[in-house]
Design a protein around this motif. Sequence first.
Motif, PDB file in Angstrom:
ATOM      1  N   VAL A 119     -18.918 -49.696   2.861  1.00 10.27           N
ATOM      2  CA  VAL A 119     -19.152 -48.907   4.068  1.00 10.27           C
ATOM      3  C   VAL A 119     -17.811 -48.290   4.440  1.00 10.27           C
ATOM      4  O   VAL A 119     -16.825 -49.008   4.647  1.00 10.27           O
ATOM      5  N   ILE A 120     -17.769 -46.959   4.516  1.00  8.04           N
ATOM      6  CA  ILE A 120     -16.501 -46.246   4.673  1.00  8.04           C
ATOM      7  C   ILE A 120     -16.603 -45.314   5.868  1.00  8.04           C
ATOM      8  O   ILE A 120     -17.574 -44.558   6.007  1.00  8.04           O
ATOM      9  N   GLY A 121     -15.611 -45.363   6.741  1.00  8.12           N
ATOM     10  CA  GLY A 121     -15.572 -44.485   7.897  1.00  8.12           C
ATOM     11  C   GLY A 121     -14.481 -43.450   7.775  1.00  8.12           C
ATOM     12  O   GLY A 121     -13.550 -43.600   6.982  1.00  8.12           O
ATOM     13  N   THR A 122     -14.601 -42.393   8.544  1.00  4.95           N
ATOM     14  CA  THR A 122     -13.527 -41.397   8.587  1.00  4.95           C
ATOM     15  C   THR A 122     -13.347 -40.900  10.012  1.00  4.95           C
ATOM     16  O   THR A 122     -14.301 -40.801  10.788  1.00  4.95           O
ATOM     17  N   VAL A 123     -12.098 -40.617  10.347  1.00  4.65           N
ATOM     18  CA  VAL A 123     -11.740 -40.096  11.663  1.00  4.65           C
ATOM     19  C   VAL A 123     -10.474 -39.264  11.477  1.00  4.65           C
ATOM     20  O   VAL A 123      -9.710 -39.479  10.530  1.00  4.65           O
ATOM     21  N   CYS A 124     -10.255 -38.289  12.353  1.00  6.50           N
ATOM     22  CA  CYS A 124      -9.039 -37.492  12.266  1.00  6.50           C
ATOM     23  C   CYS A 124      -8.226 -37.664  13.536  1.00  6.50           C
ATOM     24  O   CYS A 124      -8.772 -37.912  14.611  1.00  6.50           O
ATOM     25  N   GLY A 125      -6.926 -37.515  13.424  1.00  8.20           N
ATOM     26  CA  GLY A 125      -6.041 -37.624  14.574  1.00  8.20           C
ATOM     27  C   GLY A 125      -4.792 -36.810  14.342  1.00  8.20           C
ATOM     28  O   GLY A 125      -4.341 -36.650  13.206  1.00  8.20           O
ATOM     29  N   GLY A 126      -4.224 -36.281  15.412  1.00  5.25           N
ATOM     30  CA  GLY A 126      -3.079 -35.393  15.237  1.00  5.25           C
ATOM     31  C   GLY A 126      -3.479 -34.176  14.431  1.00  5.25           C
ATOM     32  O   GLY A 126      -2.733 -33.712  13.552  1.00  5.25           O
ATOM     33  N   SER A 127      -4.663 -33.629  14.711  1.00  2.26           N
ATOM     34  CA  SER A 127      -5.169 -32.487  13.944  1.00  2.26           C
ATOM     35  C   SER A 127      -4.368 -31.234  14.251  1.00  2.26           C
ATOM     36  O   SER A 127      -3.841 -31.061  15.348  1.00  2.26           O
ATOM     37  N   ASP A 128      -4.295 -30.340  13.265  1.00  2.00           N
ATOM     38  CA  ASP A 128      -3.621 -29.061  13.456  1.00  2.00           C
ATOM     39  C   ASP A 128      -4.350 -27.988  12.669  1.00  2.00           C
ATOM     40  O   ASP A 128      -5.459 -28.210  12.166  1.00  2.00           O
ATOM     41  N   GLY A 129      -3.726 -26.828  12.552  1.00  2.00           N
ATOM     42  CA  GLY A 129      -4.370 -25.705  11.894  1.00  2.00           C
ATOM     43  C   GLY A 129      -4.595 -25.888  10.411  1.00  2.00           C
ATOM     44  O   GLY A 129      -5.344 -25.129   9.795  1.00  2.00           O
ATOM     45  N   THR A 130      -3.957 -26.902   9.800  1.00  2.00           N
ATOM     46  CA  THR A 130      -4.181 -27.167   8.377  1.00  2.00           C
ATOM     47  C   THR A 130      -5.337 -28.139   8.143  1.00  2.00           C
ATOM     48  O   THR A 130      -5.867 -28.213   7.042  1.00  2.00           O
ATOM     49  N   SER A 131      -5.732 -28.886   9.174  1.00  2.52           N
ATOM     50  CA  SER A 131      -6.684 -29.986   8.975  1.00  2.52           C
ATOM     51  C   SER A 131      -8.022 -29.514   8.411  1.00  2.52           C
ATOM     52  O   SER A 131      -8.587 -30.144   7.514  1.00  2.52           O
ATOM     53  N   GLY A 132      -8.534 -28.412   8.938  1.00  3.56           N
ATOM     54  CA  GLY A 132      -9.844 -27.934   8.524  1.00  3.56           C
ATOM     55  C   GLY A 132      -9.863 -27.211   7.197  1.00  3.56           C
ATOM     56  O   GLY A 132     -10.943 -26.821   6.732  1.00  3.56           O
ATOM     57  N   ILE A 133      -8.688 -27.039   6.570  1.00  7.54           N
ATOM     58  CA  ILE A 133      -8.646 -26.310   5.297  1.00  7.54           C
ATOM     59  C   ILE A 133      -8.092 -27.156   4.150  1.00  7.54           C
ATOM     60  O   ILE A 133      -8.066 -26.695   3.018  1.00  7.54           O
ATOM     61  N   THR A 134      -7.665 -28.384   4.430  1.00  4.23           N
ATOM     62  CA  THR A 134      -7.116 -29.238   3.364  1.00  4.23           C
ATOM     63  C   THR A 134      -7.785 -30.610   3.386  1.00  4.23           C
ATOM     64  O   THR A 134      -8.795 -30.835   2.750  1.00  4.23           O
ATOM     65  N   GLY A 135      -7.211 -31.556   4.137  1.00  6.62           N
ATOM     66  CA  GLY A 135      -7.668 -32.937   4.097  1.00  6.62           C
ATOM     67  C   GLY A 135      -9.089 -33.147   4.554  1.00  6.62           C
ATOM     68  O   GLY A 135      -9.839 -33.938   3.948  1.00  6.62           O
TER      69      GLY A 135
END
Length: 531
Positions: free
Chosen positions: A277-293
Amino acid sequence: MAKRALLLNDADNCVVAVEPVNAGDEVIFEGGRLTAQSSIALGHKLAIRPIAKKAKVVKYGASIGSARAAIAPGEHIHSHNLASDYITGFHFEGAGAATTAERVADAPRSDSPTPLAEAPARTTPPRGAPRIAPDRLISGYLRKDGRVGIRNRITVIYLVECAHHVARQIAEGFGADVEYLGFAGCYPSDYAHRLVRGLATHPNVGGVVLVSLGCECFDRVRLAAEIEASGRPCATVVIQENRGTIGSVTEGRRLVGEMHEQIANAPRKAMTLADLVIGTVCGGSDGTSGITGNPAVGRAFDTLLAHGATCLFEESGELIGCESHMMERAATPAARDAIESAMRKASQYYSTMGLGSFSDGNAVGGLTTQEEKSLGAYAKSGASPIAGVLLPTEHPAQAGLYLMDVVPDGEPRFGYPNICDTAEIIELIATGCHLVVFTTGRGSVIGSAIAPVIKVCNNPETYRNMADDMDVDAGRIIDGGATLDEVADEIVTRIVEVAAGQPSCGERLGHVEYALTYKRFDYPDTRACRL
């Protein structure tokens, strides 16, 4: 030398700078070029054609808000000239930003915001058949309740902040396999009880020592009985009954030592990806977040799901504006209704609070509106069908992809639903995640108690500055050093390695952050999951 920018969708009227740009620089992107009218940092946006006042600014093929003023080609698009159509009270006052009062006065308002455009919220189409994931078997720890963990830890849990110091003193000195965490409050809370129970009976936990001051409202007797019913050894130290600090620490350490011997030879069982069972969350997002990781994690999730894993993505409050996208992916009509209900609640909650899931750091990193941040965060969910919606501590009824609803039920009572990233991570763990994939653009050093945290760095500049804290460098996608598919496969491989016992960077550095807060949910009495 011309600078590079990325056009994410043919319908977009802006591009994202993938390297710092100075005023007067020529900027090239797929299908065009322009002259920058101002200097901008990596991850920020430039207009590629004229945008009229109150017209929509489009990124990822979807609206990310309305122009507060006319925007010329090559002009920087940010909070000084762009406003959210959802959350109008954003407080960032950085360079070039308008005042909050000006933004609120000028921003378009609607009691029922128009859903985002139906364009896909990802940078490229999904893959066809997922790659074959690593077939390495994982040797897990079999618990008496039938669950299997990837770590074998003793957890020392304090039941009120007054017992924090004693719990820490008990745990220190035993090494990484003994951790402590706890609930700070004294006022009783069903949510807190469920959260602590979910952590204490997590498959990565082999034994528990509860530390009570003695007069708090937390029902320690009930909690101990529930832990023992799961087959785990559990002991309780009551400070008021053990001669205070010294006596309680001495007794607690004795109990941990005995428990360590009890669980040392826990039976092992082979695991595959289908057991995780694997979860994901983002933090400290910036303009690169939605195009890379974030899209790389989404593709990794698609691979994991194809191999039978269970995956959870957070959080409903950070996905405002993505309702229609998620509802289209619902596996059943019931799942569609659950998504719609959760997102309606999130929108109403944040509208009442007058804020959104947005920070100054997001804005400094190039994000401007809640919609823009949401679209980037949504990419972590991949393209697989969404099986249902979970509340924190609810276990999935079957394998699949689930949205976690973290916004409390009822009228706002306790303020911001998740006060920090660690609160979101601990909710995922209490819901059964063996490990959590955490993506960050601005940078983060956190880990968590009980379950490993794998950090994916979205921004190449951040990775160069904080490489020791990062497990995966997704910023290579911007630099041309890797494709989305290659980074996605690296994430899957890292998940297998960490599940098999290799420490994540956070574990290696000793990070065991946690945050347990007050919330209220109307938990179903008879069902483990709202499908």
